[in-house]
Design a protein around this motif. Structure first.
Motif, PDB file in Angstrom:
ATOM      1  N   ASP A   1       3.591   5.803  -3.065  1.00  0.00           N
ATOM      2  CA  ASP A   1       4.813   6.425  -3.575  1.00  0.00           C
ATOM      3  C   ASP A   1       4.796   6.520  -5.093  1.00  0.00           C
ATOM      4  OD1 ASP A   1       5.695   6.534  -0.956  1.00  0.00           O
ATOM      5  OD2 ASP A   1       7.031   4.792  -1.135  1.00  0.00           O
ATOM      6  N   LEU A   2       4.378   5.445  -5.743  1.00  0.00           N
ATOM      7  CA  LEU A   2       4.303   5.435  -7.206  1.00  0.00           C
ATOM      8  C   LEU A   2       3.290   6.442  -7.712  1.00  0.00           C
ATOM      9  CD1 LEU A   2       4.498   1.598  -7.840  1.00  0.00           C
ATOM     10  CD2 LEU A   2       6.205   3.266  -8.556  1.00  0.00           C
ATOM     11  N   ARG A   3       2.167   6.545  -7.034  1.00  0.00           N
ATOM     12  CA  ARG A   3       1.145   7.510  -7.440  1.00  0.00           C
ATOM     13  C   ARG A   3       1.669   8.937  -7.291  1.00  0.00           C
ATOM     14  NH1 ARG A   3      -4.579   5.765  -5.864  1.00  0.00           N
ATOM     15  NH2 ARG A   3      -4.504   4.934  -8.011  1.00  0.00           N
ATOM     16  N   ALA A   4       2.399   9.183  -6.235  1.00  0.00           N
ATOM     17  CA  ALA A   4       2.945  10.523  -6.023  1.00  0.00           C
ATOM     18  C   ALA A   4       3.937  10.904  -7.106  1.00  0.00           C
ATOM     19  CB  ALA A   4       3.623  10.588  -4.653  1.00  0.00           C
ATOM     20  N   GLU A   5       4.579   9.916  -7.699  1.00  0.00           N
ATOM     21  CA  GLU A   5       5.539  10.189  -8.777  1.00  0.00           C
ATOM     22  C   GLU A   5       4.897  10.149 -10.152  1.00  0.00           C
ATOM     23  OE1 GLU A   5       9.315   8.328  -8.752  1.00  0.00           O
ATOM     24  OE2 GLU A   5       9.647   8.648  -6.620  1.00  0.00           O
ATOM     25  N   GLY A   6       3.613   9.852 -10.231  1.00  0.00           N
ATOM     26  CA  GLY A   6       2.946   9.808 -11.517  1.00  0.00           C
ATOM     27  C   GLY A   6       3.140   8.524 -12.275  1.00  0.00           C
ATOM     28  N   GLU A   7       3.653   7.479 -11.604  1.00  0.00           N
ATOM     29  CA  GLU A   7       3.853   6.190 -12.273  1.00  0.00           C
ATOM     30  C   GLU A   7       2.547   5.426 -12.429  1.00  0.00           C
ATOM     31  OE1 GLU A   7       6.469   4.884 -13.725  1.00  0.00           O
ATOM     32  OE2 GLU A   7       7.792   6.559 -13.238  1.00  0.00           O
TER      33      GLU A   7
ATOM     34  N   ARG B   1       0.837  -1.199   0.000  1.00  0.00           N
ATOM     35  CA  ARG B   1       0.000   0.000   0.000  1.00  0.00           C
ATOM     36  C   ARG B   1       0.880   1.261   0.000  1.00  0.00           C
ATOM     37  NH1 ARG B   1      -2.843  -1.285   3.929  1.00  0.00           N
ATOM     38  NH2 ARG B   1      -4.820  -1.902   2.924  1.00  0.00           N
ATOM     39  N   ALA B   2       1.935   1.254   0.810  1.00  0.00           N
ATOM     40  CA  ALA B   2       2.832   2.414   0.870  1.00  0.00           C
ATOM     41  C   ALA B   2       3.574   2.605  -0.441  1.00  0.00           C
ATOM     42  CB  ALA B   2       3.818   2.237   2.025  1.00  0.00           C
ATOM     43  N   ALA B   3       4.000   1.517  -1.061  1.00  0.00           N
ATOM     44  CA  ALA B   3       4.719   1.616  -2.331  1.00  0.00           C
ATOM     45  C   ALA B   3       3.817   2.164  -3.434  1.00  0.00           C
ATOM     46  CB  ALA B   3       5.269   0.243  -2.722  1.00  0.00           C
TER      47      ALA B   3
END
Length: 461
Positions: free
Chosen positions: A453-459, A448-450
């Motif tokens: 993180d990916l969403r915050a980077e636009g991945e 969930r945390a990863a």
């Protein structure tokens, strides 16, 4: 070491800050090893982990960071790291000697145990690795049939020797990878997984030329690209019809799908089976098992009685006493306990919980697999799917096989490591019999945390 490319990724920055000792170890490794690694799948930028110790389902790096481990010794450790019964057996044998250069009692016990568990194992030849086992199996098939051609499935991995070192992650057209002779690759026929019409047509055209067909019986990368059971049964029928040797590569699936491997579950008796990984309890070791008449080609007297030349085969560490001790201890536990069933149950729980996180966060990915396998489909082609609607059997190998170096996958793996979970790079991993509720919970928290993180980077959207 080449300089690390600059990045503005918080995921990469967090991983670098979290693992300075691993970075230093990698800098030194680059002075010794090509690419700084001793196995291709361990390569990742900015640097791989440097592990100091491991126990059960967890391991610790040189910085003291703890990880729930889904590398699993590249699939060898179904009982987890440093299982007490296995380490005790190895320690007992270590005191008696590491190498006799002679026959010994443990190899007989090991072989008898394998024969009692694997349905097709009439005879056994030990090797040092899975790669050596598949090489030997194909050599035996060519010698037995007098034919040259081999049939493989695109994407299926059988080690790194010349006959199988292309058509796995690239060169799907059958052209050779660097260092492989064109004449050798010309004798390898590649078929698409699950293409029953294509398989039948290929066998109709070339069946009389094919010495052996080899496959991973649950699909490539332990079912990342799963095979339909009907396809495997068709391959058994076609090889029998045309007199070709059917080789099940159970280096991964052996003793993980069931006590008798995938062949027991499928109800198919291959002519030869290759084994390694779990076979030797996490130590180096492999084997070719199967039909007596085929493996007798390695027997000096039996080959001479049949009027043929014996297949030569050496191997300094074949049936090494330490590997035999570890293998016996491991296989006896798998035979006598519910270890395999427990690993299956935990893997199913983990897959379900990870898919629930994807649903919760509206991420159009899916987590799938069978038996002890976990595969994360990162939907790099951005298909309109949900975890519930995803069907890997409806997709081809080109959709399911992740392109090497895909940024989203690399950052997923780095983020998971920063949050305390080490997945295999495909991405996913095998679950062991010692993974339990605590490991599932830790993995879900990290996943969930990863994803955040990916969403915050636009991945991911």
């Amino acid at each position: 070491m080449d300089s690390i490319p600059p990045t503005n990724s918080p995921i990469v920055a967090a991983f670098i800050a979290h693992t300075p000792g691993s970075a230093a170890a990698y800098a030194e490794a680059c002075e010794h090893f090509p690419g700084g690694v001793t196995h291709d799948t361990r390569y990742v930028r900015p640097h791989p982990l440097a592990i100091a110790r491991a126990a059960g389902p967890r391991k610790w790096d040189v910085d003291g960071n703890e990880y729930v481990d889904y590398a699993g010794g590249h699939g060898a450790l179904i009982l987890g790291h440093a299982h007490p019964a296995v380490t005790a057996a190895v320690a007992e044998q270590l005191a008696k000697g590491t190498h006799y250069g002679a026959n010994h009692a443990l190899e007989n016990r090991w072989a008898a145990l394998i024969k009692s568990m694997v349905p097709s194992a009439e005879m056994i030849r030990f090797t040092n690795s899975g790669t050596e086992a598949t090489l030997m199996a194909l050599r035996v098939a060519r010698a037995a049939t007098g034919r040259k051609k081999l049939l493989r499935l695109r994407g299926h991995f059988h080690g790194w020797h010349d006959h199988v070192a292309f058509g796995v992650t690239n060169h799907f057209d059958g052209t050779p990878t660097p260092g492989i002779l064109e004449g050798l690759s010309d004798n390898v026929l590649l078929a698409d997984p699950n293409d029953e019409a294509g398989l039948s047509a290929l066998m109709a055209a070339h069946g009389s030329e094919i010495a052996a067909a080899i496959l991973e019986p649950t699909g490539s990368t332990y079912g990342q690209v799963p095979l339909r059971e009907s396809f495997v049964h068709l391959l058994r029928a076609e090889t029998a019809k045309h007199g070709a040797v059917l080789v099940f590569d159970e280096v991964v699936t052996g003793f993980r799908v069931s006590k008798g491997g995938a062949q027991e579950v499928l109800g198919i008796r291959p002519d030869l089976t290759t084994l390694a990984k779990i076979l030797a309890g996490g130590l180096p070791g492999g084997a070719v098992v199967g039909r007596r008449d085929l493996l007798e080609l390695l027997d000096l007297e039996r080959a001479a009685a049949r009027g043929v030349e014996k297949i030569p085969h050496q191997g300094t560490y074949n049936a090494n006493p330490l590997s035999a001790a570890a293998g016996i201890a491991t296989l006896e536990i798998l035979r006598d306990t519910d270890a395999i069933a427990r690993a299956h149950a935990t893997a199913a729980t983990l897959r379900g919980a990870m898919n629930a996180v994807l649903d919760e966060m509206s991420v159009p990915w899916a987590v799938y697999g069978s038996h002890t396998g976990v595969h994360i489909f990162t939907n790099w082609k951005r298909l309109p799917i949900t975890p519930a609607s995803f069907d890997p059997l409806a997709m081809g190998y080109a959709d399911l096989k992740v392109p090497r170096g895909l940024q989203t996958v690399t950052r997923l793996l780095l983020a998971m490591r920063t949050h305390g979970v080490d997945f295999s790079p495909w991405p996913g991993g095998p679950v062991s019999a010692v993974h339990g509720p605590a490991e599932v919970d830790a993995t879900i928290t990290a996943f969930r945390a990863a994803l955040r993180d990916l969403r915050a980077e636009g991945e991911i959207a």
